[in-house]
Design a protein around this motif. Structure first.
Motif, PDB file in Angstrom:
ATOM      1  N   THR A   4       4.151  -4.752   4.540  1.00 40.62           N
ATOM      2  CA  THR A   4       2.905  -5.177   3.936  1.00 40.62           C
ATOM      3  C   THR A   4       2.399  -6.136   4.749  1.00 40.62           C
ATOM      4  OG1 THR A   4       3.168  -4.418   1.789  1.00 40.62           O
ATOM      5  CG2 THR A   4       1.461  -5.859   1.899  1.00 40.62           C
ATOM      6  N   LYS A   6      -1.091  -8.887   5.131  1.00 42.91           N
ATOM      7  CA  LYS A   6      -2.162  -9.374   4.355  1.00 42.91           C
ATOM      8  C   LYS A   6      -3.139  -9.871   5.242  1.00 42.91           C
ATOM      9  CE  LYS A   6       0.533 -10.672   0.492  1.00 42.91           C
ATOM     10  NZ  LYS A   6       1.891  -9.811   0.939  1.00 42.91           N
ATOM     11  N   THR A  95      -3.283  -5.032   3.432  1.00 43.14           N
ATOM     12  CA  THR A  95      -3.868  -5.277   2.316  1.00 43.14           C
ATOM     13  C   THR A  95      -4.797  -6.396   2.407  1.00 43.14           C
ATOM     14  OG1 THR A  95      -1.774  -5.113   0.998  1.00 43.14           O
ATOM     15  CG2 THR A  95      -3.335  -6.488   0.050  1.00 43.14           C
ATOM     16  N   VAL A  97      -7.347  -9.232   1.448  1.00 41.35           N
ATOM     17  CA  VAL A  97      -7.121 -10.308   0.535  1.00 41.35           C
ATOM     18  C   VAL A  97      -8.272 -11.143   0.637  1.00 41.35           C
ATOM     19  CG1 VAL A  97      -5.791 -12.112  -0.407  1.00 41.35           C
ATOM     20  CG2 VAL A  97      -4.905 -10.217   0.480  1.00 41.35           C
ATOM     21  N   HIS A  99     -11.170 -14.221  -1.967  1.00 36.60           N
ATOM     22  CA  HIS A  99     -11.523 -14.626  -3.289  1.00 36.60           C
ATOM     23  C   HIS A  99     -12.901 -14.013  -3.434  1.00 36.60           C
ATOM     24  CE1 HIS A  99     -11.247 -17.257  -6.956  1.00 36.60           C
ATOM     25  NE2 HIS A  99     -12.515 -17.550  -6.413  1.00 36.60           N
ATOM     26  N   ILE A 122      -4.119  -1.641  -0.171  1.00 42.99           N
ATOM     27  CA  ILE A 122      -4.795  -1.917  -1.317  1.00 42.99           C
ATOM     28  C   ILE A 122      -5.801  -2.931  -1.215  1.00 42.99           C
ATOM     29  CG2 ILE A 122      -3.037  -0.956  -3.041  1.00 42.99           C
ATOM     30  CD1 ILE A 122      -2.009  -3.699  -3.439  1.00 42.99           C
ATOM     31  N   TRP A 124      -6.795  -6.827  -2.662  1.00 34.73           N
ATOM     32  CA  TRP A 124      -6.464  -7.824  -3.446  1.00 34.73           C
ATOM     33  C   TRP A 124      -7.339  -8.928  -3.557  1.00 34.73           C
ATOM     34  CZ3 TRP A 124      -3.041  -7.909  -7.296  1.00 34.73           C
ATOM     35  CH2 TRP A 124      -2.828  -9.148  -7.964  1.00 34.73           C
ATOM     36  N   ASP A 125      -8.170  -9.097  -4.731  1.00 28.87           N
ATOM     37  CA  ASP A 125      -9.373  -9.828  -5.124  1.00 28.87           C
ATOM     38  C   ASP A 125      -8.379 -11.381  -5.932  1.00 28.87           C
ATOM     39  OD1 ASP A 125     -11.552 -11.402  -5.965  1.00 28.87           O
ATOM     40  OD2 ASP A 125     -12.711  -9.668  -5.644  1.00 28.87           O
ATOM     41  N   THR A 126      -8.625 -12.484  -5.405  1.00 26.20           N
ATOM     42  CA  THR A 126      -7.807 -13.513  -6.182  1.00 26.20           C
ATOM     43  C   THR A 126      -8.726 -13.948  -7.291  1.00 26.20           C
ATOM     44  OG1 THR A 126      -8.585 -15.117  -4.658  1.00 26.20           O
ATOM     45  CG2 THR A 126      -6.569 -14.111  -4.090  1.00 26.20           C
ATOM     46  N   ALA A 129      -8.155 -10.900  -9.944  1.00 25.72           N
ATOM     47  CA  ALA A 129      -6.663 -11.113 -10.472  1.00 25.72           C
ATOM     48  C   ALA A 129      -6.704 -12.447 -11.653  1.00 25.72           C
ATOM     49  CB  ALA A 129      -5.429 -11.329  -9.522  1.00 25.72           C
TER      50      ALA A 129
END
Length: 188
Positions: A4, A6, A95, A97, A99, A122, A124-126, A129
């Motif tokens: 993976t 990022k 991934t 990533v 904010h 996928i 990933w939204d901090t 999350a």
């Protein structure tokens, strides 16, 4: 098992609606894989027909005339695709990533679907999350990255850049190496 990687992504735009406005800069940072730590940064002119909010120009420190000298979005996105290419061989999951990345992805959704999601990656939204991890408490609904980073042992963005903005400097007046440090959070 796939590796993976990022990719932290951030757009600056001419306004707050992807239906009406356009990206004017794109920055990305790769973490993991053979290109770990590689940074992509490019400015682009708004696409034809995009609205331009004067406040967005002020925040980003550009004039309309400057925007028109930037490369075409198609050229920037082609360069971005080249930047990503070595990072995703067949056994790699990408991934994205960020904010509040849901905002950024609206400007490049087709590319994201084709490049990342179709290969099993996928998003990933901090911001999202943290909201979920905090039991969906209202005070964490629209948390800022400056609020969250210290909670997890991170630093806020480079203070010198903030000081320059507070003193009235436009983003375009801040040296590019300093902005890159700001993007990746080095040397507070």
């Amino acid at each position: 098992f796939p590796v993976t990687i990022k990719i932290f992504i951030d757009f600056e735009t001419t306004g707050l609606s992807a239906d009406r406005y356009a990206p004017i800069s794109l920055a990305a940072l790769i973490l993991g894989g053979p290109n770990d730590g590689t940074v992509f940064q490019a400015r682009m002119r708004p696409h034809m027909g995009a609205e331009i909010d004067a406040r967005a120009l002020q925040i980003n420190g550009y004039t309309f005339s400057q925007l028109m000298t930037f490369p075409l979005p198609s050229d920037v996105f082609a360069d971005f695709a080249d930047f990503l290419q070595p990072t995703h061989p067949d056994k790699t999951l990408i991934t994205p990533v960020g904010h509040n990345i849901k905002f950024d992805l609206l400007y490049e959704w087709e590319h994201i679907k084709r490049t990342f999601l179709s290969k099993g990656g996928i998003i990933w939204d901090t911001q999202l999350a943290e909201y979920l991890l905090r039991g969906q408490q209202a005070e964490f609904f629209m948390n800022s990255l400056d609020q969250l980073a210290p909670l997890y042992g991170g630093d806020t963005k480079l203070d010198l850049v903030k000081q320059m903005w507070d003193a009235g400097a436009k983003t375009s007046e801040i040296p590019e190496p300093l902005l890159i440090q700001y993007l990746i959070g080095e040397d507070k």
